[in-house]
Design a protein around this motif. Structure first.
Motif: not given
Length: 398
Positions: A231-238
């Motif tokens: 669920x760590x979408x902010x991590x994936x976007x980085x």
């Protein structure tokens, strides 16, 4: 006797989290956005804004680092004495993704940064922790005792003779799944549009839980009907920002040098959440995802769709080469739900056959009930007639 400072990473400041972002993703403060007290900035590169959006990831970082306790004796020290050491090890791993683990560990801890190399067990623990922070993957050194992680999972072994690039390539392997990836076929389009989480929940009775290990993404527990979602979408976007303008054929090694996951892998993980399971344009899917952010610890950033800052124009619709087989498993579960309740297990395993049998059983039960009721009514009528025959009512006058 253990003498090292207990829990040296127990506390972390916002400034240290910013340094972590710089180490992981090469953050650099904009000239007009160089303070943590910045507010109202509309730039996508605004560090305070990104710190806020990464609150879920940083919360996980605090959780796993706060429990770090060096297991050393008098005269020894742990590999991590501060959060600065964590960032330094991360930078070393990024800079040398093509060196085998055994050699890499020796080089890192032979540095003059350490007056004396920490014990071997501490070195291995530090590398495992750094890899998890960088790529959200739980790994273990070769011949290191495995420990159970979330949901009974085990750490994956990173062998001493494997480079970091080989390790990542080995645990995330690409396999084409035509039924998912052939965008020109009706079957593929049907499968993709059918895999909304709300449909999986309603038709197949599946449930969703957050996972902090990318290896588990979209993994279905057949026994419980639970689907893990990274669920760590902010991590994936980085990670996607780091490779946004990279050549299409960028290698895994070069991605890791930038501190990024393979671009296709990160895109699939992100799109499978925001376009397949929970398409944000679908009101009911958005509501379900929002409830999961409130009750199941999903990253609130899942609700925020980004395109131009993380995606190239040709990446609007992608193939699923890493997670295609798991999407196919979910579609199979949708078409043929596994029986989980004792009633379903008593009947046929396949959904269509089970539904037919259930209908048949219900029909037979209703027929038997009606038959018994009719028999009862007939018996009562016969008894009433018999009583009238035995005891006729006289209608004559006195």
């Amino acid at each position: 006797m253990f003498t090292a400072t207990p829990f040296p990473l127990g506390k972390v400041t916002e400034g240290q989290l910013q340094l972590l972002g710089e180490g992981l993703w090469c953050w650099s403060a904009e000239k007009d956005c160089n303070t943590l007290n910045c507010s109202g900035c509309e730039e996508e590169g605004c560090i305070p804004r990104r710190l806020k959006r990464l609150s879920c990831f940083f919360g996980h970082y605090k959780q796993i680092t706060s429990s770090y306790e060096p297991q050393v004796i008098a005269g020894e020290h742990g590999a991590f004495r501060s959060h600065d050491d964590v960032v330094w090890v991360i930078k070393q791993l990024k800079s040398q993704p093509d060196i085998p683990r055994g050699e890499l560990v020796t080089q890192i801890f032979a540095s003059t940064r350490f007056s004396k190399p920490p014990p071997s067990s501490e070195q291995q623990l530090a590398i495992n922790l750094a890899v998890h922070i960088m790529f959200m993957v739980n790994c273990s050194a070769q011949r290191q005792r495995f420990g159970l992680l979330e949901h009974g999972m085990q750490k994956v072994e990173w062998r001493d003779d494997f480079t970091l690039a080989q390790f990542i390539g080995d645990i995330f392997q690409m396999t084409d799944h035509p039924s998912i990836n052939d965008t020109d076929t009706v079957i593929s389009q049907t499968m993709r549009t059918s895999l909304m989480a709300r449909k999986l929940k309603k038709v197949a009775g599946l449930k969703f839980r957050a996972t902090d290990d990318l290896r588990n993404h979209l993994k279905l527990d057949e026994k419980t009907g639970m689907v893990d979602v990274f669920h760590h979408t902010a991590f994936l976007k980085e990670h996607l920002r780091l490779t946004k303008n990279a050549p299409a054929d960028i290698s895994i090694t070069e991605c890791l040098r930038r501190g990024a996951l393979p671009r296709q892998l990160a895109l699939e993980a992100l799109d499978s959440i925001q376009k397949i399971l929970f398409p944000l344009s679908d009101t009911k899917s958005y509501s379900l995802l929002r409830s999961l952010t409130s009750t199941a610890s999903f990253d609130p950033d899942c609700l925020r769709f980004e395109s131009t800052s993380v995606r190239n124009p040709h990446e609007k619709d992608i193939q699923y080469l890493y997670f295609g087989s798991r999407l196919a498993d979910l579609y199979e579960e949708l078409e043929n739900p596994r029986p989980r309740s004792w009633v379903e297990k008593f009947l046929e395993r396949k959904s269509r056959a089970r539904h037919v049998m259930m209908t048949t059983v219900i029909g037979v039960a209703v027929a038997i009930f009606l038959g018994v009721a009719s028999l009862g009514v007939g018996a009562y009528q016969a008894w009433v007639g018999y009583q009238q025959w035995r005891h006729p009512i006289s209608t004559g006058s006195k």
